[in-house]
Write a protein that holds these residues in place. Structure first.
Motif, PDB file in Angstrom:
ATOM      1  N   PHE A 214      -3.455 -10.293  -8.511  1.00 47.22           N
ATOM      2  CA  PHE A 214      -4.046  -8.967  -8.318  1.00 47.22           C
ATOM      3  C   PHE A 214      -5.426  -9.096  -7.678  1.00 47.22           C
ATOM      4  N   VAL A 215      -5.847  -8.017  -7.018  1.00 45.85           N
ATOM      5  CA  VAL A 215      -7.177  -7.948  -6.424  1.00 45.85           C
ATOM      6  C   VAL A 215      -7.802  -6.609  -6.817  1.00 45.85           C
ATOM      7  N   SER A 216      -9.050  -6.631  -7.224  1.00 44.06           N
ATOM      8  CA  SER A 216      -9.771  -5.415  -7.591  1.00 44.06           C
ATOM      9  C   SER A 216     -10.267  -4.714  -6.333  1.00 44.06           C
ATOM     10  N   ILE A 217      -9.973  -3.435  -6.206  1.00 44.23           N
ATOM     11  CA  ILE A 217     -10.408  -2.692  -5.028  1.00 44.23           C
ATOM     12  C   ILE A 217     -10.981  -1.333  -5.425  1.00 44.23           C
ATOM     13  N   GLY A 218     -11.656  -0.713  -4.473  1.00 43.32           N
ATOM     14  CA  GLY A 218     -12.099   0.660  -4.605  1.00 43.32           C
ATOM     15  C   GLY A 218     -11.524   1.475  -3.469  1.00 43.32           C
TER      16      GLY A 218
ATOM     17  N   HIS B 298     -16.694  -6.418  -0.706  1.00 45.23           N
ATOM     18  CA  HIS B 298     -16.979  -5.635   0.495  1.00 45.23           C
ATOM     19  C   HIS B 298     -15.993  -5.878   1.628  1.00 45.23           C
ATOM     20  N   ASP B 299     -15.075  -6.853   1.486  1.00 47.34           N
ATOM     21  CA  ASP B 299     -13.999  -6.959   2.472  1.00 47.34           C
ATOM     22  C   ASP B 299     -13.155  -5.696   2.406  1.00 47.34           C
ATOM     23  N   LEU B 300     -12.714  -5.222   3.557  1.00 42.65           N
ATOM     24  CA  LEU B 300     -11.816  -4.069   3.611  1.00 42.65           C
ATOM     25  C   LEU B 300     -10.391  -4.571   3.789  1.00 42.65           C
ATOM     26  N   LEU B 301      -9.511  -4.161   2.890  1.00 37.96           N
ATOM     27  CA  LEU B 301      -8.129  -4.626   2.892  1.00 37.96           C
ATOM     28  C   LEU B 301      -7.197  -3.520   3.357  1.00 37.96           C
ATOM     29  N   ARG B 302      -6.408  -3.800   4.372  1.00 35.18           N
ATOM     30  CA  ARG B 302      -5.347  -2.856   4.759  1.00 35.18           C
ATOM     31  C   ARG B 302      -4.142  -3.138   3.862  1.00 35.18           C
ATOM     32  N   LEU B 303      -3.590  -2.083   3.287  1.00 33.58           N
ATOM     33  CA  LEU B 303      -2.569  -2.233   2.254  1.00 33.58           C
ATOM     34  C   LEU B 303      -1.235  -1.616   2.666  1.00 33.58           C
ATOM     35  N   ARG B 304      -0.153  -2.237   2.226  1.00 30.61           N
ATOM     36  CA  ARG B 304       1.175  -1.663   2.443  1.00 30.61           C
ATOM     37  C   ARG B 304       1.394  -0.449   1.566  1.00 30.61           C
ATOM     38  N   ARG B 305       0.899  -0.518   0.346  1.00 31.71           N
ATOM     39  CA  ARG B 305       1.102   0.579  -0.596  1.00 31.71           C
ATOM     40  C   ARG B 305       0.026   0.527  -1.669  1.00 31.71           C
ATOM     41  N   LEU B 306      -0.103   1.626  -2.373  1.00 32.14           N
ATOM     42  CA  LEU B 306      -1.033   1.720  -3.489  1.00 32.14           C
ATOM     43  C   LEU B 306      -0.290   2.364  -4.644  1.00 32.14           C
ATOM     44  N   ASP B 307      -0.041   1.604  -5.688  1.00 31.08           N
ATOM     45  CA  ASP B 307       0.677   2.144  -6.842  1.00 31.08           C
ATOM     46  C   ASP B 307      -0.093   3.317  -7.426  1.00 31.08           C
ATOM     47  N   SER B 308       0.626   4.371  -7.789  1.00 31.57           N
ATOM     48  CA  SER B 308      -0.012   5.533  -8.379  1.00 31.57           C
ATOM     49  C   SER B 308      -0.160   5.354  -9.880  1.00 31.57           C
ATOM     50  N   CYS B 309      -1.178   5.999 -10.421  1.00 28.45           N
ATOM     51  CA  CYS B 309      -1.443   5.985 -11.856  1.00 28.45           C
ATOM     52  C   CYS B 309      -1.537   7.433 -12.339  1.00 28.45           C
TER      53      CYS B 309
ATOM     54  N   GLU C 107      -3.345   8.000   2.360  1.00 23.56           N
ATOM     55  CA  GLU C 107      -2.454   8.298   3.480  1.00 23.56           C
ATOM     56  C   GLU C 107      -3.235   8.356   4.789  1.00 23.56           C
ATOM     57  N   ARG C 108      -4.443   8.863   4.734  1.00 17.56           N
ATOM     58  CA  ARG C 108      -5.265   8.945   5.945  1.00 17.56           C
ATOM     59  C   ARG C 108      -5.781   7.582   6.379  1.00 17.56           C
ATOM     60  N   ALA C 109      -6.126   6.742   5.432  1.00 14.73           N
ATOM     61  CA  ALA C 109      -6.658   5.406   5.736  1.00 14.73           C
ATOM     62  C   ALA C 109      -6.196   4.459   4.632  1.00 14.73           C
ATOM     63  N   PRO C 110      -5.112   3.709   4.862  1.00 14.96           N
ATOM     64  CA  PRO C 110      -4.555   2.845   3.812  1.00 14.96           C
ATOM     65  C   PRO C 110      -5.376   1.570   3.595  1.00 14.96           C
ATOM     66  N   TYR C 111      -6.611   1.764   3.160  1.00 19.21           N
ATOM     67  CA  TYR C 111      -7.527   0.643   2.957  1.00 19.21           C
ATOM     68  C   TYR C 111      -8.148   0.725   1.565  1.00 19.21           C
ATOM     69  N   GLY C 112      -8.518  -0.425   1.053  1.00 24.97           N
ATOM     70  CA  GLY C 112      -9.320  -0.513  -0.152  1.00 24.97           C
ATOM     71  C   GLY C 112     -10.415  -1.530   0.078  1.00 24.97           C
ATOM     72  N   VAL C 113     -11.555  -1.332  -0.568  1.00 26.91           N
ATOM     73  CA  VAL C 113     -12.666  -2.270  -0.431  1.00 26.91           C
ATOM     74  C   VAL C 113     -12.701  -3.161  -1.669  1.00 26.91           C
ATOM     75  N   VAL C 114     -12.795  -4.446  -1.471  1.00 27.39           N
ATOM     76  CA  VAL C 114     -12.829  -5.386  -2.599  1.00 27.39           C
ATOM     77  C   VAL C 114     -14.081  -5.124  -3.418  1.00 27.39           C
ATOM     78  N   ARG C 115     -13.897  -4.948  -4.721  1.00 27.58           N
ATOM     79  CA  ARG C 115     -15.028  -4.678  -5.603  1.00 27.58           C
ATOM     80  C   ARG C 115     -15.235  -5.848  -6.561  1.00 27.58           C
ATOM     81  N   ARG C 116     -16.392  -5.831  -7.196  1.00 25.38           N
ATOM     82  CA  ARG C 116     -16.755  -6.920  -8.111  1.00 25.38           C
ATOM     83  C   ARG C 116     -16.166  -6.633  -9.496  1.00 25.38           C
ATOM     84  N   ALA C 117     -14.968  -7.113  -9.714  1.00 25.45           N
ATOM     85  CA  ALA C 117     -14.310  -6.976 -11.013  1.00 25.45           C
ATOM     86  C   ALA C 117     -13.272  -8.073 -11.127  1.00 25.45           C
TER      87      ALA C 117
END
Length: 232
Positions: free
Chosen positions: A63-67, A24-35, A47-57
């Motif tokens: 590496f860090v698991s995010i949503g 549930h921590d919100l991480l501000r990210l420099r980039r997000l690799d595309s898949c 692009e609107r909000a460069p954040y990911g939420v830490v997920r349980r994985a």
């Protein structure tokens, strides 16, 4: 998580979680690799909000698991990011006293949150807690995410055993607030065994569902099981 990327590492390497960041921590990210398989909305949302939420994985080292959250409720995408791409982190409890942006405080989830913030002797006064979900995301990113129908999701940290009578009283107080403000309040206990719904624990069930990075499991006691088997 409704959709999830393929892990960028062999499955056998997914054995741990970086303790610097918690679910549930919100991480501000420099980039997000595309898949190749990612949904079309992911790039625009990032692009609107460069954040990911830490997920349980579980993840491999480094590496860090995010949503990633999209604009719509159904738009949720699970992936992994390099730890080196994390700029900063916002924990739920750091948002506990944060106020919504001007003109947003009349939305039901914010009305309920503000009520909790203004009551120093209220139901959460003895706990470390904070908002998650759309409410926490908007407070952290200042991106309009909350709607009239949004729930108020809460994370309550309980490293020590929570007595059933205390849990029941807390649940009843939150339900009273929910009725008064007209918003569903969903509280999750963060225990040593993982995330447990307050409503399940307060109900005195023989076993409750604990959500953990290694997978969900039904356990009798989210605190005793850790003491016995060393699981974190």
């Amino acid at each position: 998580m409704r959709e999830c990327a393929a892990a960028p590492f062999p499955a056998a390497c997914a054995t741990s979680c970086d303790a610097r960041w918690r679910p549930h921590d919100l991480l501000r990210l420099r980039r997000l690799d595309s898949c190749a398989e990612e949904p079309a909305w992911v790039r625009d949302a990032f692009e609107r909000a460069p954040y990911g939420v830490v997920r349980r994985a579980l993840a491999a080292e480094g590496f860090v698991s995010i949503g990633v959250r999209g604009a719509q409720r159904a738009q949720r995408y699970g992936t992994w990011v390099h730890a080196d791409d994390i700029v900063s982190a916002v924990s739920p409890e750091s948002l506990a006293q944060t106020q919504p942006d001007a003109g947003r405080d009349a939305l039901p989830s914010f009305v309920a949150l503000i009520s909790l913030q203004r009551d120093p002797s209220g139901p959460l006064a003895r706990f470390v807690w904070g908002p998650t979900g759309s409410t926490g995301f908007e407070l952290a990113t200042h991106m309009p995410t909350v709607s009239e129908s949004s729930d108020l999701d809460l994370l309550i940290r309980v490293p020590d055993r929570l007595a059933l009578n205390v849990a029941s009283a807390l649940l009843e107080q939150l339900r009273t607030l929910s009725t008064r403000t007209g918003v569903r309040i969903d509280a999750q206990l963060e225990t040593p065994a993982g995330g447990v719904a307050l409503a399940e624990w307060a109900a005195g069930k023989a076993r409750v569902l604990a959500r953990h990075a290694s997978g969900p499991r039904l356990i009798a006691d989210p605190w005793a099981s850790v003491a016995q088997d060393g699981t974190t």
